[in-house]
Motif scaffolding. Sequence first.
Motif, mmCIF file in Angstrom:
data_model
loop_
_atom_site.group_PDB
_atom_site.id
_atom_site.type_symbol
_atom_site.label_atom_id
_atom_site.label_comp_id
_atom_site.label_asym_id
_atom_site.label_seq_id
_atom_site.Cartn_x
_atom_site.Cartn_y
_atom_site.Cartn_z
ATOM 1 N N GLN A 95 4.546 14.982 -3.350
ATOM 2 C CA GLN A 95 3.792 14.960 -2.056
ATOM 3 C C GLN A 95 4.767 13.782 -1.272
ATOM 4 O O GLN A 95 5.449 12.900 -1.876
ATOM 5 N N SER A 144 4.891 10.526 0.302
ATOM 6 C CA SER A 144 4.300 9.213 0.470
ATOM 7 C C SER A 144 4.826 8.067 1.173
ATOM 8 O O SER A 144 5.594 8.174 1.779
ATOM 9 N N ASP A 191 0.496 11.944 0.579
ATOM 10 C CA ASP A 191 0.022 12.924 1.682
ATOM 11 C C ASP A 191 0.410 14.611 1.123
ATOM 12 O O ASP A 191 1.544 14.603 0.681
ATOM 13 N N THR A 247 0.521 5.654 0.358
ATOM 14 C CA THR A 247 -0.548 6.564 0.417
ATOM 15 C C THR A 247 0.155 7.884 0.294
ATOM 16 O O THR A 247 1.399 8.154 0.824
ATOM 17 N N SER A 251 0.805 -1.224 0.060
ATOM 18 C CA SER A 251 0.121 -0.146 0.231
ATOM 19 C C SER A 251 0.881 1.282 -0.033
ATOM 20 O O SER A 251 1.921 1.207 0.804
ATOM 21 N N SER A 287 -2.796 14.689 -0.295
ATOM 22 C CA SER A 287 -3.863 14.494 -1.017
ATOM 23 C C SER A 287 -4.588 13.287 -0.547
ATOM 24 O O SER A 287 -5.978 12.999 -0.727
ATOM 25 N N GLY A 288 -3.796 12.235 0.163
ATOM 26 C CA GLY A 288 -4.644 11.143 0.550
ATOM 27 C C GLY A 288 -4.990 9.864 -0.295
ATOM 28 O O GLY A 288 -5.635 9.023 0.076
ATOM 29 N N VAL A 289 -4.527 10.066 -1.284
ATOM 30 C CA VAL A 289 -4.689 9.168 -2.457
ATOM 31 C C VAL A 289 -4.058 7.908 -2.290
ATOM 32 O O VAL A 289 -2.828 7.917 -1.739
ATOM 33 N N THR A 290 -4.747 6.610 -2.158
ATOM 34 C CA THR A 290 -4.064 5.466 -1.823
ATOM 35 C C THR A 290 -4.061 4.483 -2.603
ATOM 36 O O THR A 290 -5.177 4.238 -3.242
ATOM 37 N N ILE A 291 -3.248 3.773 -3.023
ATOM 38 C CA ILE A 291 -3.242 2.485 -3.783
ATOM 39 C C ILE A 291 -2.773 1.240 -2.991
ATOM 40 O O ILE A 291 -1.842 1.322 -2.246
#
Length: 171
Positions: free
Chosen positions: A141, A143, A114, A112, A110, A116-120
Motif C-alpha cells: 500500500q 503510505s 492507503d 497513514t 504519523s 486501508s486508511g490505517v493510521t499510526i
Amino acid sequence: MPHRLSLSFYLLRTVTLVVSAQQQVVLGSTNPDIVYVPPLCNVSNIGCSSAWQQIYIDCPSTNGTPVIVTTTTGPIPQSGNLVPQLFLTFRASTIYLRTSPFSNATVNFSITADPSGVTITNQVNTNINQLIIADYLPESQTSTLGITFLQGLSPTRFDVESITLNVTNSR
C-alpha cells in the motif's frame, strides 16, 4: 548423495534471493520528494524567509563531516505563522527518520496507509530519539508520512538529516 547436494544448493539459493530482495533507499533532507509546509528555503537562497531552513552542521554521526540538514524552530511571522510540517508518500516495509544531535523538539509523527486508511500516530521527543523507526508497514500500500512540529514552552529545534526506506527490489 547428489540429491542432498542439489537440495542444499536450492535452499541456499532461495535464502539468498529472499535476503537480497530488500534494499535501503536513503533520501537526504534536500530530496524533492519530501514536501515541506511552509515551503523550504535552501542553503543557496539568501534572504528567503521560511520556518524550514537548510543549514550545514558538523554532525558526529558522519565523523565530523559537515552535512546539510533541514531545520525548524517553529512558526515564524514571515511565513504566515504556519506550523511546520513535512510529508512524504512512499511504499516501504520500514521507514527510518534520522534527526541531528542538535534536534530537541517534540513532533507528531504519523503514517497513514492507503487504501486501508490505517493510521499510526505518536508524539516523539527528538532530544531522546535521534532515529525514529516505523516498521512492519504494508509495503503493498502507499503510505504517507506526516510530521508536525509541536511548539513547546521554551524554544526547540527539529532537524531532519535523512529518511531511509526499506523497499523490495524491483528486479
